[in-house]
Design a protein around this motif. Structure first.
Motif, PDB file in Angstrom:
ATOM      1  N   ARG A 468       0.853  -1.567   0.112  1.00  0.00           N
ATOM      2  CA  ARG A 468      -0.257  -0.145   0.040  1.00  0.00           C
ATOM      3  C   ARG A 468       0.704   0.762   0.085  1.00  0.00           C
ATOM      4  N   PHE A 469       0.653   2.470  -0.563  1.00  0.00           N
ATOM      5  CA  PHE A 469       1.253   3.390  -0.508  1.00  0.00           C
ATOM      6  C   PHE A 469      -0.158   4.768  -0.659  1.00  0.00           C
ATOM      7  N   PRO A 470       0.799   6.075   0.691  1.00  0.00           N
ATOM      8  CA  PRO A 470      -0.026   6.722   0.314  1.00  0.00           C
ATOM      9  C   PRO A 470      -0.387   7.778  -0.758  1.00  0.00           C
ATOM     10  N   VAL A 471      -2.138   8.231  -0.700  1.00  0.00           N
ATOM     11  CA  VAL A 471      -1.647   9.005  -1.743  1.00  0.00           C
ATOM     12  C   VAL A 471      -0.535  10.855  -1.971  1.00  0.00           C
ATOM     13  N   PRO A 472       0.001  10.556  -3.160  1.00  0.00           N
ATOM     14  CA  PRO A 472       0.701  12.299  -2.032  1.00  0.00           C
ATOM     15  C   PRO A 472      -0.171  13.231  -2.229  1.00  0.00           C
ATOM     16  N   ASP A 473       0.037  14.463  -1.850  1.00  0.00           N
ATOM     17  CA  ASP A 473      -0.443  15.414  -1.947  1.00  0.00           C
ATOM     18  C   ASP A 473      -0.166  16.409  -3.096  1.00  0.00           C
ATOM     19  N   VAL A 474      -1.438  16.601  -4.122  1.00  0.00           N
ATOM     20  CA  VAL A 474      -0.644  16.911  -5.369  1.00  0.00           C
ATOM     21  C   VAL A 474      -1.311  18.498  -5.741  1.00  0.00           C
ATOM     22  N   VAL A 475      -2.613  18.680  -4.591  1.00  0.00           N
ATOM     23  CA  VAL A 475      -3.473  20.268  -4.842  1.00  0.00           C
ATOM     24  C   VAL A 475      -2.166  21.268  -4.611  1.00  0.00           C
ATOM     25  N   LYS A 495      -8.705  12.370 -15.577  1.00  0.00           N
ATOM     26  CA  LYS A 495      -9.226  13.820 -14.973  1.00  0.00           C
ATOM     27  C   LYS A 495     -10.405  13.694 -14.636  1.00  0.00           C
ATOM     28  N   GLY A 496     -11.427  14.413 -13.486  1.00  0.00           N
ATOM     29  CA  GLY A 496     -12.935  14.631 -13.316  1.00  0.00           C
ATOM     30  C   GLY A 496     -12.897  15.254 -13.748  1.00  0.00           C
ATOM     31  N   SER A 497     -14.068  15.617 -13.037  1.00  0.00           N
ATOM     32  CA  SER A 497     -15.022  17.334 -13.455  1.00  0.00           C
ATOM     33  C   SER A 497     -14.055  18.589 -12.966  1.00  0.00           C
ATOM     34  N   PRO A 498     -13.871  19.777 -13.535  1.00  0.00           N
ATOM     35  CA  PRO A 498     -13.905  20.459 -13.541  1.00  0.00           C
ATOM     36  C   PRO A 498     -14.627  21.872 -12.139  1.00  0.00           C
ATOM     37  N   ARG A 499     -14.515  22.095 -11.782  1.00  0.00           N
ATOM     38  CA  ARG A 499     -14.577  22.535 -11.178  1.00  0.00           C
ATOM     39  C   ARG A 499     -14.513  24.620 -10.445  1.00  0.00           C
ATOM     40  N   PRO A 505      -5.620  29.392  -9.277  1.00  0.00           N
ATOM     41  CA  PRO A 505      -6.457  29.649 -10.640  1.00  0.00           C
ATOM     42  C   PRO A 505      -6.951  28.257 -11.575  1.00  0.00           C
ATOM     43  N   GLU A 506      -6.780  28.764 -13.050  1.00  0.00           N
ATOM     44  CA  GLU A 506      -7.211  27.194 -13.825  1.00  0.00           C
ATOM     45  C   GLU A 506      -6.316  26.924 -14.365  1.00  0.00           C
ATOM     46  N   GLY A 507      -6.589  25.309 -14.115  1.00  0.00           N
ATOM     47  CA  GLY A 507      -6.355  24.168 -14.576  1.00  0.00           C
ATOM     48  C   GLY A 507      -5.103  23.851 -13.153  1.00  0.00           C
ATOM     49  N   VAL A 508      -5.090  24.279 -12.243  1.00  0.00           N
ATOM     50  CA  VAL A 508      -4.584  23.671 -11.245  1.00  0.00           C
ATOM     51  C   VAL A 508      -5.527  22.688  -9.926  1.00  0.00           C
ATOM     52  N   VAL A 509      -4.450  21.779  -9.519  1.00  0.00           N
ATOM     53  CA  VAL A 509      -5.666  20.468  -8.774  1.00  0.00           C
ATOM     54  C   VAL A 509      -6.379  21.460  -7.482  1.00  0.00           C
ATOM     55  N   VAL A 510      -7.551  21.200  -7.648  1.00  0.00           N
ATOM     56  CA  VAL A 510      -7.906  21.446  -6.422  1.00  0.00           C
ATOM     57  C   VAL A 510      -8.618  20.252  -5.258  1.00  0.00           C
ATOM     58  N   GLU A 511      -8.522  19.514  -5.821  1.00  0.00           N
ATOM     59  CA  GLU A 511      -9.011  17.587  -4.526  1.00  0.00           C
ATOM     60  C   GLU A 511      -8.048  16.934  -5.232  1.00  0.00           C
ATOM     61  N   THR A 512      -8.303  15.371  -4.613  1.00  0.00           N
ATOM     62  CA  THR A 512      -7.843  14.502  -5.735  1.00  0.00           C
ATOM     63  C   THR A 512      -8.491  13.677  -4.911  1.00  0.00           C
ATOM     64  N   LYS A 513      -9.827  12.405  -5.068  1.00  0.00           N
ATOM     65  CA  LYS A 513     -10.576  11.160  -5.075  1.00  0.00           C
ATOM     66  C   LYS A 513      -9.695  10.123  -4.853  1.00  0.00           C
ATOM     67  N   PRO A 522      -1.310  -0.418  -5.105  1.00  0.00           N
ATOM     68  CA  PRO A 522      -0.577  -0.263  -6.306  1.00  0.00           C
ATOM     69  C   PRO A 522      -2.251   0.077  -7.571  1.00  0.00           C
ATOM     70  N   ASP A 523      -1.298   0.424  -8.562  1.00  0.00           N
ATOM     71  CA  ASP A 523      -2.376   0.922  -9.942  1.00  0.00           C
ATOM     72  C   ASP A 523      -3.725   1.185  -9.286  1.00  0.00           C
ATOM     73  N   THR A 524      -4.434   1.948  -7.948  1.00  0.00           N
ATOM     74  CA  THR A 524      -5.235   1.695  -7.856  1.00  0.00           C
ATOM     75  C   THR A 524      -5.821   3.639  -8.214  1.00  0.00           C
ATOM     76  N   LYS A 525      -6.562   4.081  -9.181  1.00  0.00           N
ATOM     77  CA  LYS A 525      -7.589   5.068 -10.168  1.00  0.00           C
ATOM     78  C   LYS A 525      -7.235   5.909  -8.983  1.00  0.00           C
ATOM     79  N   ILE A 526      -7.047   6.944  -9.643  1.00  0.00           N
ATOM     80  CA  ILE A 526      -6.491   8.439  -8.790  1.00  0.00           C
ATOM     81  C   ILE A 526      -7.911   9.608  -9.542  1.00  0.00           C
TER      82      ILE A 526
END
Length: 659
Positions: A468-475, A495-499, A505-513, A522-526
């Motif tokens: 198992r791996f922790p999901v890195p913080d990319v916000v 990619k999910g639906s942008p908000r 600013p536009e194009g920057v990560v605001v959240e991960t799920k 490993p290979d989990t979909k983020i």
């Protein structure tokens, strides 16, 4: 230098067959001579036990000669290109001797005396062949117990082997001799230390016990000496050296020879761990690690054209030495199949065979002529058949059993089952496994139902559980950087639906799920949600305004109103709170939740009609109502407004009429 002037064995004929020609070397237990096999017309080596050893052996008991003979037979059956072949054995003037393959070359001790230390290429090439010989012995249930440079013979390459030892053929000698003397020593003195102290394993010092891992330790010390030019421990007395093996870890070769690859340090460390259970289980396992290390080092340096020679004056700042990969197919055929040179001897021996058959036939006819002779022949044949059958059963089947099924058991269950079967467990490095929980057995060597010596060792690989791996913080990162971080953590990105977001600013990560820090396989979909920037409509401040005014303002902006009523001391229909907050950016059609006051809670007006006017006034004022008295303050209350039980806000004025 040995002198041969006073050696009475020179020129002697052993067993009417082996003519002693010259003395090659003298060791602690025996002397080695070159001899001519006059029957097969070939040069052989004859190793004769020293008179002192033979007398000691006789003092240990009559079993020494039998053990020496049995060990010679066992080694004679051990056929391998890197093992000095044993052809014959016998006794000459009370001294046991072995007839062995004559190897044209030098001992590894002679090579080290001349070169001091070897290049890693050469050290690994010699180590691999030495381990191949030991592995063959270990598979046959034999332990050498005295692995050292003196017992490793290096045959020079026909292309000029003195310059480069990579293509030399290595042969290991003295299996049977060490075993036979050791067995007799054990009878008389318990577990006597039989290995040379510079290469002795810790368990031989503390317990007198030896197995395949004892040879692994000694092979690791020999590799250390080839790389560094010295043994790891020295002392004034042998016992001091022996106990250093027990009390200290073997140092890394690179601490003595700067620039040696780290893989060689790790290989020596694995082989020379003080705990036998932490070493490779036998020479075959160590051989696989040595070959893997050599292949890895070669792959890392495939673009290097020149291989530096190790020199005594190499400064510390020198870069890591290069080790070239040598594939088996690149070795000359004589090095891959060193036994090929023995084939002409066997072809020359063929003409002698008919004469031997004729002589045996004459003897058979003379014995068969008498009835007693025929009975003797039958008895002898039956005895030989019984001995051969018993020996074949023991060496082929009797001393073996089958490995139990331990895969999928827990560690505790595997240990319990191994104890019941009399096996010893050795643990390899644990590994992650998607299906097997932590401490479950995922692999065993030998595998279930394979042959194993009774009381042998089984190597288990335990599970560390799913990886198992922790999901890195990319916000807050651009998508490209966020994707690189997630992929490097072995995760799948989508990619999910942008908000809209007020701060990013536009194009920057605001959240991960799933969110950052969540542990996943490993290979989990983020799913990555990106910002669309600030929304086009700014929410106004509505707190404190009347509900109707707030509705009108929001409708003008194209926003929807969602009302939530609650009790409050604020006037009815006053806006208490809002979501989104004042100044937030939203898009058209967004719902704005308003918390609206229902006003103060209602209270019931009590009945005061027919009460004296002053008494009624005191009662109403006591409940928080202001009172207005009309007409006669000294009269009786005839009416009240609001009437009795009316629900009014606290503090509502009550009018009473008195007459």
């Amino acid at each position: 230098m040995d002198t041969q002037v006073a050696d009475t064995l020179l020129g002697s004929l052993l067993d009417g067959r082996y003519r002693i020609r010259g003395r090659v070397a003298r060791g602690g237990m025996a002397t080695v001579y070159t001899a001519t096999d006059e029957r097969l017309e070939r040069t052989v080596a004859v190793k004769i036990i020293h008179p002192s050893q033979a007398s000691d052996a006789r003092g240990r008991g009559p079993g020494f000669g039998h053990r020496f003979t049995d060990e010679a037979k066992t080694i004679a059956r051990l056929t391998h290109p890197n093992v000095v072949a044993v052809y014959d054995q016998g006794i000459h003037q009370g001294l046991p001797y072995l007839v062995m393959e004559y190897v044209r070359g030098r001992t590894l001790r002679d090579v080290l005396a001349e070169r001091r230390r070897l290049h890693p290429d050469e050290a690994l090439a010699i180590t691999e062949q030495m381990l191949a010989a030991l592995a063959a012995a270990h598979r046959a249930g034999l332990v050498h117990r005295d692995v050292k440079p003196e017992n490793v013979l290096v045959a020079e390459a026909p292309t000029g082997g003195a310059a480069n030892l990579v293509d030399s053929v290595v042969k290991v000698a003295d299996f049977g001799l060490a075993r036979a003397v050791a067995a007799s020593a054990d009878d008389a003195n318990g577990n006597q230390l039989m290995a040379t102290v510079a290469y002795v394993a810790p368990e031989l010092v503390t317990e007198g016990h030896s197995d395949a891992r004892t040879d692994v330790y000694a092979a690791g010390i020999v590799l250390f000496e080839m790389l560094t030019g010295r043994v790891p421990y020295e002392g004034d007395r042998p016992v001091d050296v022996a106990w250093q093996h027990v009390d200290r870890d073997v140092p890394a070769p690179s601490t003595l020879v700067p620039g040696l690859p780290r893989a060689l340090d790790e290989l020596v460390a694995r082989a020379t761990r003080r705990d036998p259970g932490a070493r490779p289980t036998d020479a075959g396992a160590l051989l696989a690690e040595a070959q893997a290390a050599r292949e890895d080092l070669g792959n890392q340096n495939t673009r290097t054209a020149v291989i530096r020679r190790v020199t005594d004056d190499m400064p510390v700042s020198q870069p890591t030495m290069v080790v070239a990969a040598v594939q088996p197919a690149q070795r000359p055929s004589w090095a891959r199949l060193p036994e090929a040179e023995a084939r002409p001897h066997r072809r020359r021996a063929a003409p002698a065979q008919p004469g031997l058959v004729d002589r045996l036939g004459v003897v058979r006819e003379r014995v068969a002529a008498a009835s007693r002779g025929r009975l003797g022949i039958v008895a002898a044949v039956l005895a030989l058949v019984l001995v051969a059958t018993a020996g074949g059963w023991w060496f082929g089947v009797g001393r073996y059993t089958v490995a139990p099924e331990l895969v999928s058991l827990t560690k505790a269950q595997a240990e319990a089952q191994a104890t019941r079967g009399g096996f010893t467990l050795v643990y390899a490095d644990p590994q992650h496994h998607a299906e097997v929980p932590r401490d479950g057995v995922i692999r065993q060597d030998p595998a279930s139902a394979e042959r194993i010596l009774k009381g042998g060792s089984i190597t288990l690989t335990l599970s560390l559980g799913p990886e198992r791996f922790p999901v890195p913080d990319v916000v807050g990162k651009d998508f490209e950087l966020a994707e690189a971080d997630l992929v490097s953590s072995r995760l799948v990105v989508e990619k999910g639906s942008p908000r809209y977001d007020d701060s990013l600013p536009e194009g920057v990560v605001v959240e991960t799920k799933p969110a950052a820090g969540t542990e996943v396989r490993p290979d989990t979909k983020i799913t990555v949600i990106l910002s669309r920037g600030r929304a086009p409509i700014t929410v106004p401040n509505l707190v404190g305004k009347n509900l109707n005014e707030a509705r009108s303002t929001l409708a003008g902006l194209g926003l929807e109103v969602v009302e939530e009523r609650q009790e409050s001391d604020k006037p009815r229909d006053e806006v208490l709170d809002q979501d989104p907050k004042n100044g937030a950016g939203v898009e058209r059609g967004t719902k704005v939740r308003l918390q609206v006051s229902n006003g103060p809670p209602q209270v019931a007006v009590p009945r005061v009609v027919d009460l004296p006017c002053q008494q009624a006034k005191q009662q109403l004022e006591g409940q928080g109502f202001p009172v207005s008295v009309q007409f006669n303050p000294e009269g009786t209350v005839r009416f009240q407004n609001p009437g009795e039980n009316s629900q009014v806000p606290p503090g509502t004025q009550i009018t009473i009429g008195c007459f």
